[in-house]
Design a protein around this motif. Structure first.
Motif, mmCIF file in Angstrom:
data_model
loop_
_atom_site.group_PDB
_atom_site.id
_atom_site.type_symbol
_atom_site.label_atom_id
_atom_site.label_comp_id
_atom_site.label_asym_id
_atom_site.label_seq_id
_atom_site.Cartn_x
_atom_site.Cartn_y
_atom_site.Cartn_z
ATOM 1 N N LEU A 163 1.521 7.800 7.960
ATOM 2 C CA LEU A 163 1.992 7.909 6.578
ATOM 3 C C LEU A 163 2.540 9.322 6.423
ATOM 4 C CD1 LEU A 163 -0.961 6.118 4.768
ATOM 5 C CD2 LEU A 163 1.352 5.228 5.097
ATOM 6 N N ALA A 164 3.860 9.454 6.547
ATOM 7 C CA ALA A 164 4.488 10.770 6.613
ATOM 8 C C ALA A 164 5.464 10.954 5.458
ATOM 9 C CB ALA A 164 5.207 10.913 7.951
ATOM 10 N N ARG A 165 6.042 12.129 5.402
ATOM 11 C CA ARG A 165 6.964 12.426 4.316
ATOM 12 C C ARG A 165 8.320 11.751 4.568
ATOM 13 N NH1 ARG A 165 8.236 16.424 0.392
ATOM 14 N NH2 ARG A 165 10.480 16.753 0.324
ATOM 15 N N SER A 166 8.848 11.141 3.535
ATOM 16 C CA SER A 166 10.188 10.577 3.667
ATOM 17 C C SER A 166 11.192 11.699 3.496
ATOM 18 C CB SER A 166 10.414 9.498 2.616
ATOM 19 O OG SER A 166 10.435 10.074 1.342
ATOM 20 N N LEU A 175 9.621 2.557 4.401
ATOM 21 C CA LEU A 175 8.940 3.223 3.289
ATOM 22 C C LEU A 175 7.653 2.490 2.914
ATOM 23 C CD1 LEU A 175 11.867 4.168 0.884
ATOM 24 C CD2 LEU A 175 10.761 5.569 2.623
ATOM 25 N N VAL A 176 6.695 3.262 2.412
ATOM 26 C CA VAL A 176 5.413 2.702 1.978
ATOM 27 C C VAL A 176 5.135 3.199 0.557
ATOM 28 C CG1 VAL A 176 2.942 2.542 2.474
ATOM 29 C CG2 VAL A 176 4.574 2.840 4.360
ATOM 30 N N PRO A 177 5.135 2.292 -0.419
ATOM 31 C CA PRO A 177 4.880 2.741 -1.795
ATOM 32 C C PRO A 177 3.425 3.179 -1.983
ATOM 33 C CG PRO A 177 5.139 0.343 -1.703
ATOM 34 C CD PRO A 177 5.427 0.854 -0.336
ATOM 35 N N SER A 178 3.230 4.192 -2.815
ATOM 36 C CA SER A 178 1.883 4.711 -3.067
ATOM 37 C C SER A 178 1.274 4.039 -4.297
ATOM 38 C CB SER A 178 1.954 6.224 -3.287
ATOM 39 O OG SER A 178 0.759 6.681 -3.892
ATOM 40 N N ARG A 179 0.054 3.592 -4.163
ATOM 41 C CA ARG A 179 -0.650 2.962 -5.281
ATOM 42 C C ARG A 179 -1.152 4.017 -6.260
ATOM 43 N NH1 ARG A 179 -6.073 2.127 -6.026
ATOM 44 N NH2 ARG A 179 -6.452 2.880 -3.917
ATOM 45 N N TYR A 181 0.030 7.142 -6.609
ATOM 46 C CA TYR A 181 1.146 7.855 -7.227
ATOM 47 C C TYR A 181 2.331 6.906 -7.327
ATOM 48 C CZ TYR A 181 -2.024 11.464 -5.784
ATOM 49 O OH TYR A 181 -3.164 12.204 -5.594
ATOM 50 N N ASN A 182 2.265 6.004 -8.265
ATOM 51 C CA ASN A 182 3.337 5.005 -8.425
ATOM 52 C C ASN A 182 4.686 5.686 -8.527
ATOM 53 O OD1 ASN A 182 1.825 2.276 -10.366
ATOM 54 N ND2 ASN A 182 1.525 2.940 -8.271
ATOM 55 N N GLY A 183 5.645 5.114 -7.828
ATOM 56 C CA GLY A 183 6.997 5.684 -7.851
ATOM 57 C C GLY A 183 7.259 6.612 -6.680
ATOM 58 N N ARG A 184 6.179 6.990 -5.971
ATOM 59 C CA ARG A 184 6.359 7.832 -4.781
ATOM 60 C C ARG A 184 6.122 6.994 -3.507
ATOM 61 N NH1 ARG A 184 3.359 13.515 -5.548
ATOM 62 N NH2 ARG A 184 2.788 13.295 -7.737
ATOM 63 N N PHE A 185 6.644 7.495 -2.415
ATOM 64 C CA PHE A 185 6.621 6.744 -1.162
ATOM 65 C C PHE A 185 6.273 7.647 0.011
ATOM 66 C CE2 PHE A 185 9.254 4.520 -4.102
ATOM 67 C CZ PHE A 185 9.096 3.182 -3.824
ATOM 68 N N TRP A 186 5.642 7.042 1.032
ATOM 69 C CA TRP A 186 5.589 7.654 2.350
ATOM 70 C C TRP A 186 6.694 7.033 3.207
ATOM 71 C CZ3 TRP A 186 0.878 6.042 0.180
ATOM 72 C CH2 TRP A 186 -0.057 7.047 -0.048
#
Lengths: 587, 587
Positions: A163-166, A175-179, A181-186
């Motif tokens: 799970l790294a920085r996009s 991409l992996v959506p964050s639960r 931090y909604n709206g942010r992704f790994w």
């Protein structure tokens, strides 16, 4: 569960022993009152004989049932020299049906009659085939050897995040959506590049990782969405240090998995030499037939085609093959012509054949006698030899002849299939021109160091600015690529500028990573070795799915688990995302 | 880059040698015309002396600069016994400033003055500290040993997919949207459970993988979003086979990384015994003080509280500690009472102290003299002993006393910190009652086999139905869990039914996996060992971030790379997803 031996390991010297075996029924035959069962486990197959005292117990047994059998090893009356255990059989005295099996949708003994899609759907059954099991075991052995050698050399395996920085514009990122931090992704990493360089900044000095990498690419036959890299990075290292480690690693892997002895050091060519000689940055050195630049022979030519190529700064390159001219009829030559035109931009493929000491062919007429004699001398031509000639821009001429070289090498069986020819290709170009973006972009990645003597070309002659990037090529395949990285901030800023990034843009893209460079960065470099490719080479397969336990199709579908698949809306809701309406409609 | 030695390895026997060292400036001091620099690399620190002939060249050198120094090893006039290299120093004759460094935002020699958040932001600098580097090296060593031992035992490491199938209701799954199949998703695996069981069906027989796992959990101090499991699965295996492999593995890891000799076989207790004796399924066996059920002493009691607990089928359990009664004042006891009430549902904590042969305490009055004498005999009480008693439902009484046991064990330093007490806890319950869902659910996972003798309890007595699930506990921590799996289809269907799943629902959840069971599934079982936990135990840290190279905060933020982060809308568009409006608004 009681088991005294592995099925594939029994030999005549075991005769008389009482053994207990377990495994799957590979084949079952009846002869009168006798039943013969080939019992398979990971080690191989052993024939079990059930005589009239016990045959009744296995009368309902079918293929792929699991049995536990106790019996006595005895010599076979008719040995089967094709089986490792062919000199013996086990006379069963007890049998336990451990599990039953429905009829397998694929034939495990022989896959030739089943489509790959069906085999992928029932991958767990396809994996019962010995060649596939052997590939997975080979892959395991490669990893074991790699880890041992790197450990001996003082490298430490460090796990870096999945799970790294996009990165902005990371178009090939999963991409992996964050639960939380909604709206942010790994993003899943395309390689651990940034992390491994940070580990050098952290003072780990020698890092490796057999690392999972991810690239969301369009369909390509030799790729999978996830792949594996033997990832290595060293501080205080130059090319020689890194090459020495990789050579040791390859020698150990080839010796221990296949008994193949490789030379102490591998051949090296610069990228430029490689392009001149082979028209490719991954030449197959299992045969010769290098490209030769014959431009000097035509300094005074009156042949207009050559004249204009020379005047425009182009090159006349040639490829010579002995004793095959008779196999290239006009029709065959037209095919080659089409092949080069469509894929390699070459306007024309010229050729000369020698027969009874005389040259014929497409350019026999326009060339002068002196020029033809010069060509005969240059290649020491014999009858039935053929010389292919392409006069064009240097890069087109070389690349096209390079492709032709490989094609004819295969067509004419010039390739020694038992050879393993490694080649370091060094001094890759620093930049390549992106027609799409109309600018010079980093050919490798923007952290690759330029050659010290080419630093002054960063802004003035980008085409001829060489880098400290290198590849290791084996038999025409790129096995790894790597580079010496920039460790000097000022030089890094210059390189960004050279590819048209302002420091502001660079910071937006690589922010925290650039900051790290300020606090004492050692000189460092490394490589990433494609594990699947290496396993393919060593197992002799051309299909990447043969070396991956649970592969996807070329279009990234897992036919076995039917993924990717649809999920509950509730799951998406807690992730703060929705499937776009246009997509939902077409669903 | 020239380097003859590693800084931390030089000794008095090297005196007189000319060496070239590289590394980071750890400390710099001036004494008159002399400059002393402690030069640090991964191996340690060496003191370099720059005399007046060369000191000028290092006058601008500051902490974390990188130097390459050539000089002569000499004995120190004032040896520093605290340093491994304290008997020598290097008198510099040449120095090359390899790179400069800005002032580090954290003090690398000593982290005590810097908050963890700052250290996480500058993780690449924090990782320059020796304790953290040593932890990463320890983790590497554990992995190397684990792989060697498992390889010796015939296990094959197989990589299973990270892009895996999402399961309905997989609320703790990280999802990955598909670009090619918009609207569909992969899930990152919480463990390779299904894949490793498929490998057993595939006939791999012995599999392992040091596998990355993912769980999208709410904040917990000892968890990270991604973690690592030494994942093992064996076919034709029963508990004894698996335990033997794990015991061999642990013995090798402890011996090779820490020189600790572990016993040939580890202690075993059933879950039920464990709960009776320690009120916990992960008891710390580094001290005794087991719970004792003293209900039989009160068969005839007239003490109403005990009477009613016994009549309602409860238990009276007690915990005895020698010679500490004087340390538990009324106030201290009230604290313990509060602790048990709030966290462990225990209504009341009773106690008895002995002074001058006489019992006093909260239940001294209501108990008869005979009952008190029975307690004194039961525990062979001495003066200053204390006995804690909880009469309640059996599970509450045991669990509360278990927690009290651990708390007092720590408070009173009863724990032998140098001991490593392993314990196999077997026969875990098959089911646990979910208050939330008002039904029995699988305690482990639904593929865990019930004990053969308890199969008839699947529908009739779920509370007392034991499974073939087991844990390995070390010093009060769960190090691994595992189970023997179901390999029989009929039994699997029964278990689904017992947890209220119809076959239709089971198929929706586990479809392809259930189908695989039909084609000849061997008996199998395995374990998953928490690598981070094991490394924590061996490194003596309580902070999981100390054993992870690039960890997140407890709330899953990577402070170094600032991820998860926002991405371009264009990236989401090609994935066919949108950030929900409610989220966008709050952004």
């Amino acid at each position: 569960m009681k088991r005294t031996d592995h099925n594939g390991t029994l030999r005549l010297s075991d005769a008389g022993r009482t053994v207990t075996l377990v495994g799957w029924v590979s084949k079952r035959r009846s002869f009168g009152s006798l039943v013969f069962i080939d019992l398979r486990d990971r080690s191989g197959i052993c024939q079990i004989v059930f005589d009239e005292t016990i045959a009744e117990q296995v009368k309902d047994v079918r293929s792929e049932y699991i049995l536990q059998v106790t019996g006595t090893v005895q010599a076979r009356k008719d040995p089967n020299p094709k089986m490792a255990t062919g000199e013996i059989e086990v006379l069963a005295s007890e049998v336990n049906i451990v599990n039953t099996a429905e009829t397998s949708p694929i034939t495990i003994a022989d896959d030739s009659d089943t489509s790959e899609d069906v085999r992928l759907k029932y991958r767990y059954l396809d994996l019962r085939r010995k060649p596939l099991q052997d590939n997975l075991i080979l892959r395991h052995r490669i990893q074991m050897t790699a880890r041992r050698v790197l450990d001996e050399e003082g490298f430490v395996e460090v796990s870096t995040p999945i799970l790294a920085r996009s990165t902005p514009e990371g178009a090939r990122d999963y991409l992996v959506p964050s639960r939380i931090y909604n709206g942010r992704f790994w993003a899943l990493p395309q390689s651990p590049q940034i992390y491994k360089q940070l580990l050098m900044i952290a003072g780990m000095e020698r890092y490796f990782q057999i690392a999972r990498c991810f690239r969301d690419e369009d369909l390509r036959a030799d790729r999978q969405p996830e792949f594996t890299q033997i990832d290595i990075e060293m501080s205080f290292a130059e090319e020689d240090d890194i090459f020495r480690v990789v050579e040791k690693l390859m020698r150990a892997i080839f010796l221990e998995t296949k008994g193949i002895e490789l030379p102490e050091a591998f051949q090296r060519l610069t990228w430029d030499e490689c392009m001149r000689l082979y028209g490719s940055d991954k030449p197959d050195l299992r045969f010769g037939n290098e490209i030769r630049n014959i431009t000097p022979l035509f300094e005074q030519t009156e042949f207009q085609v050559f004249r204009s190529v020379i005047d425009n700064g182009g090159e006349i390159n040639a490829l010579h093959f002995s004793n095959i001219a008779d196999q290239y009829s006009r029709k065959a030559l037209d095919k080659l012509q089409d092949f080069l035109k469509s894929g390699f931009k070459a306007k024309a493929l010229a050729y000369l054949k020698q027969e009874n000491g005389v040259l014929s062919g497409s350019i026999a007429k326009p060339l002068s006698e002196a020029e033809k004699e010069a060509i005969q001398r240059e290649f020491d031509l014999k009858d039935n030899d053929i010389v292919f000639v392409i006069a064009d821009k240097a890069s087109i001429s070389r690349t096209a002849l390079g492709a032709l070289r490989v094609r004819i090498g295969h067509e004419q069986n010039l390739i020694d299939r038992s050879a393993y020819k490694f080649l370091w290709v060094t001094d890759f170009p620093m930049f390549e021109y992106s027609e799409e973006e109309q600018r010079w972009v980093a050919a490798h990645h923007p952290f690759t160091a330029p050659k010290a003597e080419d630093e002054d070309k960063l802004f003035t002659d980008q085409e001829h600015c060489s880098s400290r990037a290198y590849d290791l090529v084996l038999n025409g395949y790129e096995l790894l690529s790597g580079s010496i990285r920039i460790h000097d901030q000022e030089l890094q800023e210059k390189v960004f500028e050279a590819i048209g990034l302002t420091m502001e843009q660079a910071k937006e893209k690589f922010g925290f990573f650039l900051e790290a460079f300020r606090y004492g960065t050692p000189p460092h470099g490394g490589v990433g070795i494609g594990l699947e490719r290496l396993t393919m080479v060593l197992s002799g397969t051309e299909n990447i799915r043969d070396v991956v336990a649970f592969p996807t199709t070329n279009s990234s579908l897992d036919l076995m688990s039917e993924s990717p698949n649809y999920v509950d809306d509730a799951q998406l809701e807690i992730l703060g995302i929705e499937v776009s309406e246009s997509t939902t409609e077409s669903k």
